[in-house]
Design an enzyme around this catalytic site. Structure first.
Site, mmCIF file in Angstrom:
data_model
loop_
_atom_site.group_PDB
_atom_site.id
_atom_site.type_symbol
_atom_site.label_atom_id
_atom_site.label_comp_id
_atom_site.label_asym_id
_atom_site.label_seq_id
_atom_site.Cartn_x
_atom_site.Cartn_y
_atom_site.Cartn_z
ATOM 1 N N TYR A 156 0.836 -1.204 0.000
ATOM 2 C CA TYR A 156 0.000 0.000 0.000
ATOM 3 C C TYR A 156 0.872 1.256 0.000
ATOM 4 O O TYR A 156 0.657 2.178 -0.791
ATOM 5 C CB TYR A 156 -0.922 -0.024 1.224
ATOM 6 C CG TYR A 156 -1.923 1.112 1.269
ATOM 7 C CD1 TYR A 156 -3.020 1.133 0.417
ATOM 8 C CD2 TYR A 156 -1.768 2.164 2.179
ATOM 9 C CE1 TYR A 156 -3.942 2.176 0.463
ATOM 10 C CE2 TYR A 156 -2.679 3.203 2.230
ATOM 11 C CZ TYR A 156 -3.772 3.198 1.372
ATOM 12 O OH TYR A 156 -4.683 4.236 1.422
ATOM 13 N N LYS A 160 1.110 4.162 -3.002
ATOM 14 C CA LYS A 160 0.795 5.580 -2.774
ATOM 15 C C LYS A 160 2.025 6.463 -3.022
ATOM 16 O O LYS A 160 1.894 7.602 -3.468
ATOM 17 C CB LYS A 160 0.233 5.780 -1.363
ATOM 18 C CG LYS A 160 -1.128 5.105 -1.144
ATOM 19 C CD LYS A 160 -2.206 5.612 -2.097
ATOM 20 C CE LYS A 160 -3.587 5.069 -1.747
ATOM 21 N NZ LYS A 160 -4.657 5.560 -2.645
HETATM 22 P P1 NAP Z 1 -13.473 2.309 0.803
HETATM 23 O O1 NAP Z 1 -14.430 2.697 1.854
HETATM 24 O O2 NAP Z 1 -12.925 0.940 0.785
HETATM 25 O O3 NAP Z 1 -14.105 2.661 -0.633
HETATM 26 C C1 NAP Z 1 -13.364 2.420 -1.791
HETATM 27 C C2 NAP Z 1 -14.269 2.450 -2.996
HETATM 28 O O4 NAP Z 1 -13.456 2.162 -4.157
HETATM 29 C C3 NAP Z 1 -15.349 1.382 -2.938
HETATM 30 O O5 NAP Z 1 -16.550 1.871 -3.483
HETATM 31 C C4 NAP Z 1 -14.759 0.270 -3.810
HETATM 32 O O6 NAP Z 1 -15.722 -0.579 -4.381
HETATM 33 C C5 NAP Z 1 -14.069 1.110 -4.880
HETATM 34 N N1 NAP Z 1 -13.088 0.315 -5.601
HETATM 35 C C6 NAP Z 1 -12.041 -0.377 -5.074
HETATM 36 N N2 NAP Z 1 -11.426 -1.074 -6.033
HETATM 37 C C7 NAP Z 1 -12.091 -0.831 -7.186
HETATM 38 C C8 NAP Z 1 -11.938 -1.273 -8.514
HETATM 39 N N3 NAP Z 1 -10.991 -2.152 -8.856
HETATM 40 N N4 NAP Z 1 -12.796 -0.814 -9.450
HETATM 41 C C9 NAP Z 1 -13.773 0.056 -9.134
HETATM 42 N N5 NAP Z 1 -13.976 0.495 -7.886
HETATM 43 C C10 NAP Z 1 -13.145 0.061 -6.917
HETATM 44 O O7 NAP Z 1 -12.175 3.253 0.833
HETATM 45 P P2 NAP Z 1 -11.976 4.760 1.356
HETATM 46 O O8 NAP Z 1 -11.473 4.699 2.736
HETATM 47 O O9 NAP Z 1 -13.145 5.606 1.023
HETATM 48 O O10 NAP Z 1 -10.710 5.145 0.463
HETATM 49 C C11 NAP Z 1 -10.801 6.048 -0.635
HETATM 50 C C12 NAP Z 1 -9.403 6.504 -0.971
HETATM 51 O O11 NAP Z 1 -8.806 7.131 0.178
HETATM 52 C C13 NAP Z 1 -8.443 5.399 -1.385
HETATM 53 O O12 NAP Z 1 -7.611 5.848 -2.427
HETATM 54 C C14 NAP Z 1 -7.618 5.162 -0.134
HETATM 55 O O13 NAP Z 1 -6.352 4.606 -0.420
HETATM 56 C C15 NAP Z 1 -7.526 6.574 0.404
HETATM 57 N N6 NAP Z 1 -7.225 6.652 1.827
HETATM 58 C C16 NAP Z 1 -8.033 6.049 2.744
HETATM 59 C C17 NAP Z 1 -7.702 6.141 4.080
HETATM 60 C C18 NAP Z 1 -8.552 5.479 5.136
HETATM 61 O O14 NAP Z 1 -8.072 5.329 6.286
HETATM 62 N N7 NAP Z 1 -9.810 5.131 4.860
HETATM 63 C C19 NAP Z 1 -6.559 6.847 4.496
HETATM 64 C C20 NAP Z 1 -5.761 7.450 3.535
HETATM 65 C C21 NAP Z 1 -6.102 7.354 2.196
HETATM 66 P P3 NAP Z 1 -16.019 -2.047 -3.686
HETATM 67 O O15 NAP Z 1 -16.393 -1.762 -2.269
HETATM 68 O O16 NAP Z 1 -17.125 -2.555 -4.510
HETATM 69 O O17 NAP Z 1 -14.736 -2.811 -3.802
#
Ligand code: NAP
Length: 251
Positions: A156, A160
């Protein structure tokens, strides 16, 4: 600060859940015509139920050909949010080739691909956009993990880190087309992804104790930074990685 995206066309990936979903809803609320891309149809159904103006696109962004097919008729997009990502945690010595490939395919390669697909259309209409004085803006959703080593986050963190550099090169090459490219780099947010890694209170404390503000970020705090970078309040900001981390990376 007034922000409006009235009449702008936006595409948000990973819009089914978490930060992407909240971003899609916020953009629609501020007047944008939003295309929401994700891979679970039921998430799109409920999103469109909540926000009927949103156009849903169901595709797995890991599939290059299927993504081309799904995006071929979307038309010009001025605001692109590359948010979809996966996070599978493993100790360094247990990382598998499958995990490596899947993570780089979604977290990096799909960002390149979706950006190429939308910018290609932009180039065709770029003169028109410059004449109207409005360029494009891309926000890549990165992480504090791009710049700080986190235990069990080998792949991961690497994806990033690659995304931050991809953001800079895109900013360099797309700037002359009046397309700005920046990233937001959040700390932990308690979405589904965040809960998978940080629900254990003991483990959470090891992170919050290193964040000067002493807490994780809220979804809306990340969305607000994304909206700022998309908006005409940041027209000279290009190629930056904006921490949304309560000061974690400053220490
Ligand atoms: P999340 O709740 O897991 O949501 C991710 C979304 O992306 C889901 O709708 C998922 O669909 C979709 N997705 C994943 N793989 C995909 C694919 N191959 N094709 C199409 N859609 C896909 O994640 P989040 O926490 O909102 O994260 C959003 C962003 O923020 C990411 O880039 C993550 O790395 C970044 N981020 C998150 C955090 C954290 O702590 N949450 C911290 C720093 C950065 P499915 O559910 O159907 O797979």
């Amino acid at each position: 600060m007034e922000i409006s995206f009235k009449g702008k066309r936006a595409l948000v990936t990973g819009a089914g859940k978490g930060i992407g979903r909240a971003t899609a809803r916020a953009l629609a609320r501020y007047g944008a015509n939003v295309t929401a891309v994700t891979r679970t149809q039921s998430d799109l159904d409920s999103l469109v139920h909540e926000c009927p103006s949103i156009t849903p696109v169901c595709v797995d962004l890991a599939d290059w050909g299927a993504t081309d097919d799904a995006l071929k008729n979307i038309g010009p997009i001025e605001l692109l949010i590359n948010n979809a990502a996966c996070a599978k945690l493993q100790p360094f010595l247990e990382v598998t080739p499958d995990q490596f490939d899947q993570s780089f395919t979604v977290n990096v390669k799909a960002v390149l691909h979706v950006s190429q697909a939308t910018v290609f259309v932009w180039q065709v209409v770029a003169h028109g956009m410059i004449a109207r004085g409005s360029g494009g803006s891309i926000v890549n959703v990165s992480s504090q993990a791009s710049q700080c080593a986190l235990k069990n986050h080998t792949v991961y963190c690497a994806t990033k880190g690659a995304l931050d550099m991809l953001t800079k090169v895109m900013a360099l090459e797309l700037g002359p087309h009046q397309i700005r490219v920046n990233s937001v780099n959040p700390t932990v947010v308690m979405t589904e992804m965040g809960r998978r890694g940080w629900s254990n209170p003991e483990k959470a404390k090891t992170m919050t104790s290193r964040i000067p503000l002493g807490r994780f970020a809220e979804v809306d705090e990340v969305v607000n930074s994304i909206l700022f970078l998309l908006s005409d309040k940041s027209t000279m900001t290009n190629g930056v990685a904006l921490p949304v981390d309560g000061g974690f990376l400053a220490c």
